[in-house]
Design a protein around this motif. Structure first.
Motif, PDB file in Angstrom:
ATOM      1  N   UNK A  38      -1.736  -0.816   7.314  1.00 34.00           N
ATOM      2  CA  UNK A  38      -1.332  -1.812   8.309  1.00 34.00           C
ATOM      3  C   UNK A  38      -2.386  -1.823   9.407  1.00 34.00           C
ATOM      4  N   UNK A  39      -2.927  -2.989   9.718  1.00 31.93           N
ATOM      5  CA  UNK A  39      -3.945  -3.130  10.755  1.00 31.93           C
ATOM      6  C   UNK A  39      -3.338  -3.851  11.948  1.00 31.93           C
ATOM      7  N   UNK A  40      -3.630  -3.373  13.157  1.00 35.96           N
ATOM      8  CA  UNK A  40      -3.088  -4.040  14.325  1.00 35.96           C
ATOM      9  C   UNK A  40      -3.474  -3.357  15.618  1.00 35.96           C
ATOM     10  N   UNK A  41      -2.753  -3.728  16.678  1.00 38.37           N
ATOM     11  CA  UNK A  41      -3.007  -3.210  18.015  1.00 38.37           C
ATOM     12  C   UNK A  41      -1.846  -2.349  18.458  1.00 38.37           C
ATOM     13  N   UNK A  56      -1.486  -7.127  12.702  1.00 36.39           N
ATOM     14  CA  UNK A  56      -2.346  -8.276  12.482  1.00 36.39           C
ATOM     15  C   UNK A  56      -2.518  -8.568  10.995  1.00 36.39           C
ATOM     16  N   UNK A  57      -2.298  -7.570  10.159  1.00 34.66           N
ATOM     17  CA  UNK A  57      -2.450  -7.762   8.723  1.00 34.66           C
ATOM     18  C   UNK A  57      -2.225  -6.461   7.979  1.00 34.66           C
ATOM     19  N   UNK A  58      -2.236  -6.539   6.654  1.00 34.48           N
ATOM     20  CA  UNK A  58      -2.052  -5.346   5.832  1.00 34.48           C
ATOM     21  C   UNK A  58      -2.755  -5.536   4.492  1.00 34.48           C
ATOM     22  N   UNK A  59      -2.933  -4.414   3.791  1.00 37.44           N
ATOM     23  CA  UNK A  59      -3.451  -4.455   2.438  1.00 37.44           C
ATOM     24  C   UNK A  59      -2.711  -3.408   1.621  1.00 37.44           C
ATOM     25  N   UNK A  60      -2.482  -3.713   0.342  1.00 34.87           N
ATOM     26  CA  UNK A  60      -1.864  -2.759  -0.558  1.00 34.87           C
ATOM     27  C   UNK A  60      -2.865  -2.380  -1.622  1.00 34.87           C
ATOM     28  N   UNK A  61      -3.043  -1.091  -1.802  1.00 35.94           N
ATOM     29  CA  UNK A  61      -3.959  -0.568  -2.804  1.00 35.94           C
ATOM     30  C   UNK A  61      -3.116   0.105  -3.876  1.00 35.94           C
ATOM     31  N   UNK A  62      -3.071  -0.488  -5.060  1.00 35.04           N
ATOM     32  CA  UNK A  62      -2.243   0.034  -6.141  1.00 35.04           C
ATOM     33  C   UNK A  62      -2.875   1.257  -6.775  1.00 35.04           C
ATOM     34  N   UNK A  63      -2.010   2.134  -7.301  1.00 29.74           N
ATOM     35  CA  UNK A  63      -2.492   3.275  -8.039  1.00 29.74           C
ATOM     36  C   UNK A  63      -3.142   2.807  -9.332  1.00 29.74           C
ATOM     37  N   UNK A  64      -4.186   3.474  -9.775  1.00 28.24           N
ATOM     38  CA  UNK A  64      -4.795   3.106 -11.056  1.00 28.24           C
ATOM     39  C   UNK A  64      -3.810   3.335 -12.204  1.00 28.24           C
ATOM     40  N   UNK A  65      -3.787   2.434 -13.166  1.00 27.76           N
ATOM     41  CA  UNK A  65      -2.917   2.563 -14.326  1.00 27.76           C
ATOM     42  C   UNK A  65      -3.465   3.629 -15.275  1.00 27.76           C
ATOM     43  N   UNK A  66      -2.587   4.524 -15.723  1.00 27.13           N
ATOM     44  CA  UNK A  66      -2.975   5.568 -16.679  1.00 27.13           C
ATOM     45  C   UNK A  66      -2.513   5.122 -18.060  1.00 27.13           C
ATOM     46  N   UNK A  67      -3.437   5.091 -19.003  1.00 30.96           N
ATOM     47  CA  UNK A  67      -3.077   4.652 -20.370  1.00 30.96           C
ATOM     48  C   UNK A  67      -2.943   5.822 -21.300  1.00 30.96           C
TER      49      UNK A  67
END
Length: 67
Positions: A38-41, A56-67
């Motif tokens: 989460x980005x902001x003030x 002000x904004x956010x980003x989601x970083x998914x876990x890598x898929x394990x096959x």
């Protein structure tokens, strides 16, 4: 939740004489699906020790898929 550079913000002696502090921060959260940033003030009142986070904004970083 982890606030990046939280220790740096709280240790800044220049802020001792200010009542209200405003800093841009990133809050990082982790769960089973990955990481969310989460980005902001952060508006912080040093006298009453209350804070408000204005997102002000956010980003989601998914876990890598394990096959």
């Amino acid at each position: 939740m982890k606030i990046q550079d939280e220790d740096v913000l709280l240790a800044d002696h220049k802020l001792e004489h200010q009542e209200i502090v405003k800093e841009n921060i990133c809050i990082e959260g982790k769960n089973k699906d990955g990481i969310v940033n989460f980005f902001g003030t952060l508006h912080y009142n040093l006298l009453s020790k209350l804070a408000v986070f204005e997102m002000h904004g956010f980003e989601q970083i998914s876990k890598p898929q394990v096959c």
